[in-house]
Design an enzyme around this catalytic site. Structure first.
Site, PDB file in Angstrom:
ATOM      1  N   ASP A   1      50.333  55.156  35.958  1.00 32.84           N
ATOM      2  CA  ASP A   1      51.668  54.797  35.196  1.00 32.84           C
ATOM      3  C   ASP A   1      51.795  54.640  33.609  1.00 32.84           C
ATOM      4  OD1 ASP A   1      52.888  52.261  37.452  1.00 32.84           O
ATOM      5  OD2 ASP A   1      51.895  52.195  35.545  1.00 32.84           O
TER       6      ASP A   1
ATOM      7  N   HIS B   1      41.922  54.427  38.275  1.00 33.06           N
ATOM      8  CA  HIS B   1      42.328  55.810  39.172  1.00 33.06           C
ATOM      9  C   HIS B   1      42.705  56.685  38.058  1.00 33.06           C
ATOM     10  CE1 HIS B   1      42.508  53.515  43.165  1.00 33.06           C
ATOM     11  NE2 HIS B   1      41.398  53.811  42.820  1.00 33.06           N
TER      12      HIS B   1
ATOM     13  N   CYS C   1      40.919  69.587  31.583  1.00 31.36           N
ATOM     14  CA  CYS C   1      40.357  70.826  32.244  1.00 31.36           C
ATOM     15  C   CYS C   1      39.150  70.272  33.162  1.00 31.36           C
ATOM     16  CB  CYS C   1      40.127  71.823  31.072  1.00 31.36           C
ATOM     17  SG  CYS C   1      39.025  73.268  32.059  1.00 31.36           S
TER      18      CYS C   1
HETATM   19  N1  APR Z   1      56.221  42.873  44.830  1.00 33.14           N
HETATM   20  C1  APR Z   1      55.272  42.461  45.259  1.00 33.14           C
HETATM   21  N2  APR Z   1      54.446  43.221  46.185  1.00 33.14           N
HETATM   22  C2  APR Z   1      55.033  44.500  46.378  1.00 33.14           C
HETATM   23  C3  APR Z   1      56.321  44.926  45.842  1.00 33.14           C
HETATM   24  C4  APR Z   1      56.871  43.987  44.861  1.00 33.14           C
HETATM   25  N3  APR Z   1      57.888  44.459  44.323  1.00 33.14           N
HETATM   26  N4  APR Z   1      56.248  46.191  46.099  1.00 33.14           N
HETATM   27  C5  APR Z   1      55.291  46.261  47.038  1.00 33.14           C
HETATM   28  N5  APR Z   1      54.395  45.382  47.116  1.00 33.14           N
HETATM   29  C6  APR Z   1      53.066  45.511  47.722  1.00 33.14           C
HETATM   30  C7  APR Z   1      53.262  46.027  49.145  1.00 33.14           C
HETATM   31  O1  APR Z   1      53.395  44.840  50.062  1.00 33.14           O
HETATM   32  C8  APR Z   1      51.672  46.567  49.417  1.00 33.14           C
HETATM   33  O2  APR Z   1      50.896  45.743  49.974  1.00 33.14           O
HETATM   34  O3  APR Z   1      52.386  46.077  47.173  1.00 33.14           O
HETATM   35  C9  APR Z   1      51.266  46.865  47.920  1.00 33.14           C
HETATM   36  C10 APR Z   1      51.206  48.167  47.407  1.00 33.14           C
HETATM   37  O4  APR Z   1      50.093  48.792  48.366  1.00 33.14           O
HETATM   38  P1  APR Z   1      49.734  50.426  48.238  1.00 33.14           P
HETATM   39  O5  APR Z   1      50.979  50.839  48.248  1.00 33.14           O
HETATM   40  O6  APR Z   1      48.639  50.594  48.967  1.00 33.14           O
HETATM   41  O7  APR Z   1      49.395  50.452  46.582  1.00 33.14           O
HETATM   42  P2  APR Z   1      47.872  50.191  46.083  1.00 33.14           P
HETATM   43  O8  APR Z   1      47.234  49.037  46.719  1.00 33.14           O
HETATM   44  O9  APR Z   1      47.941  50.208  44.668  1.00 33.14           O
HETATM   45  O10 APR Z   1      46.977  51.408  46.606  1.00 33.14           O
HETATM   46  C11 APR Z   1      45.732  51.744  46.134  1.00 33.14           C
HETATM   47  O11 APR Z   1      45.574  53.965  47.248  1.00 33.14           O
HETATM   48  O12 APR Z   1      46.774  55.815  47.521  1.00 33.14           O
HETATM   49  C12 APR Z   1      45.869  55.328  46.717  1.00 33.14           C
HETATM   50  O13 APR Z   1      45.150  56.130  44.709  1.00 33.14           O
HETATM   51  C13 APR Z   1      46.212  55.390  45.158  1.00 33.14           C
HETATM   52  O14 APR Z   1      45.769  53.706  43.508  1.00 33.14           O
HETATM   53  C14 APR Z   1      46.402  54.014  44.903  1.00 33.14           C
HETATM   54  C15 APR Z   1      45.503  53.215  45.968  1.00 33.14           C
END
Ligand code: APR
Length: 260
Positions: free
Chosen positions: A109, A126, A134
């Site tokens: 982002d 990522h 392209c």
């Molecule tokens: N404060 C603290 N923790 C948070 C908050 C917040 N406001 N909001 C969400 N979380 C935590 C959730 O509890 C979760 O464990 O952030 C974590 C987000 O986990 P994911 O959704 O799995 O995201 P991420 O770890 O970045 O995923 C890794 O997976 O799908 C792929 O490419 C995508 O980069 C991504 C990768």
């Protein structure tokens, strides 16, 4: 002092006495900016099938590229005008205080740079949704003009130069990881003395290997995350809480220690 405050004080002490702090961020860092994460209830993978976003699927057919661009457009809408939140601002202040070696982010982002971190200190494992490339000749486009083509009815855009398929400059499942970023992230993780994970479920490899690499290289490992992660048991400090208020609280203490 209560347990949470003790932990915030400890994290601040460790940052103040550390020579090289690496921050590792995930989608949980940006939920307070209005961008859904992937695996929390109501997250992206609750709404969309990850298969629709895989690289093989994108390459498979015109139809699957059209579907991909439809979903990517919806997701981009939530990213485009999202403001950095208190956690991003705290990480940017860490850099201003001279206490940040780099940010290794899984996020696409662009909010770390928007919050004030220098581009050269942000390693995007990522890729980024702010550009389009392209797949045939690697020509790079700004995202908004390509979104304008989609708005005007193009369902799957192609390269002006070579006619190859255009895709947001993100790394999809099945797409190879960026070599330079991975090497740099490995180097920084292996040489830091404090590694702070913020807002990641730590379930996606190879990104999720870096906290362990740091720990095994002798760094202290801190995890700030709403939910438990698979690495909580090997972390030196775990704070289960909201990233914004936690990081703001830590920086409030670091600022006092570093500027006095
Ligand atoms: N404060 C603290 N923790 C948070 C908050 C917040 N406001 N909001 C969400 N979380 C935590 C959730 O509890 C979760 O464990 O952030 C974590 C987000 O986990 P994911 O959704 O799995 O995201 P991420 O770890 O970045 O995923 C890794 O997976 O799908 C792929 O490419 C995508 O980069 C991504 C990768």
């Amino acid at each position: 002092m209560d347990d949470l405050n003790d932990k915030i004080q400890k994290a601040a002490d460790w940052i103040a006495e550390s020579a090289t702090v690496v921050v590792f961020s995930g989608a949980g860092l940006s939920t307070e900016s209005g961008i859904p994460d992937f695996r929390s209830p109501g997250g992206v993978w609750d709404k969309y099938d990850p298969e629709d976003f895989s690289f093989q699927n994108f390459l498979a057919s015109e139809k699957s590229r059209e579907r991909y661009w439809q979903l990517a457009t919806e997701m981009y809408e939530s990213i485009k005008n999202a403001p950095p939140n208190d956690a991003h601002l705290a990480i940017a202040e860490l850099e201003r205080l001279g206490k940040l070696d780099c940010v290794i982010t899984q996020n696409i982002d662009g909010l770390h740079v928007k919050a004030g971190n220098s581009e050269e200190r942000v390693i995007q494992l990522h890729g980024t949704s702010l550009y389009v490339t392209c797949l045939s000749c690697n020509k790079r486009y700004e995202r908004d003009p390509i979104q304008e083509r989609i708005r005007q009815g193009i369902r799957a855009p192609y390269c002006d130069d070579c006619g190859g398929p255009l895709k947001p400059a993100t790394i999809s499942f099945g797409q190879s990881m960026p070599v330079e970023e991975m090497q740099e992230a490995d180097r920084r993780s292996s040489t830091c003395d404090l590694f702070i994970v913020i807002g990641s479920s730590l379930v996606v490899q190879p990104a999720a290997s870096f906290p362990l690499i740091a720990r095994r290289s002798g760094a202290k490992l801190v995890i700030v995350n709403r939910d438990p992660t698979p690495y909580d048991s090997v972390a030196d400090l775990v704070i289960h809480g909201e990233a914004g208020v936690t990081m703001a609280g830590i920086l409030q203490k670091v600022r006092k220690m570093v500027t006095n």
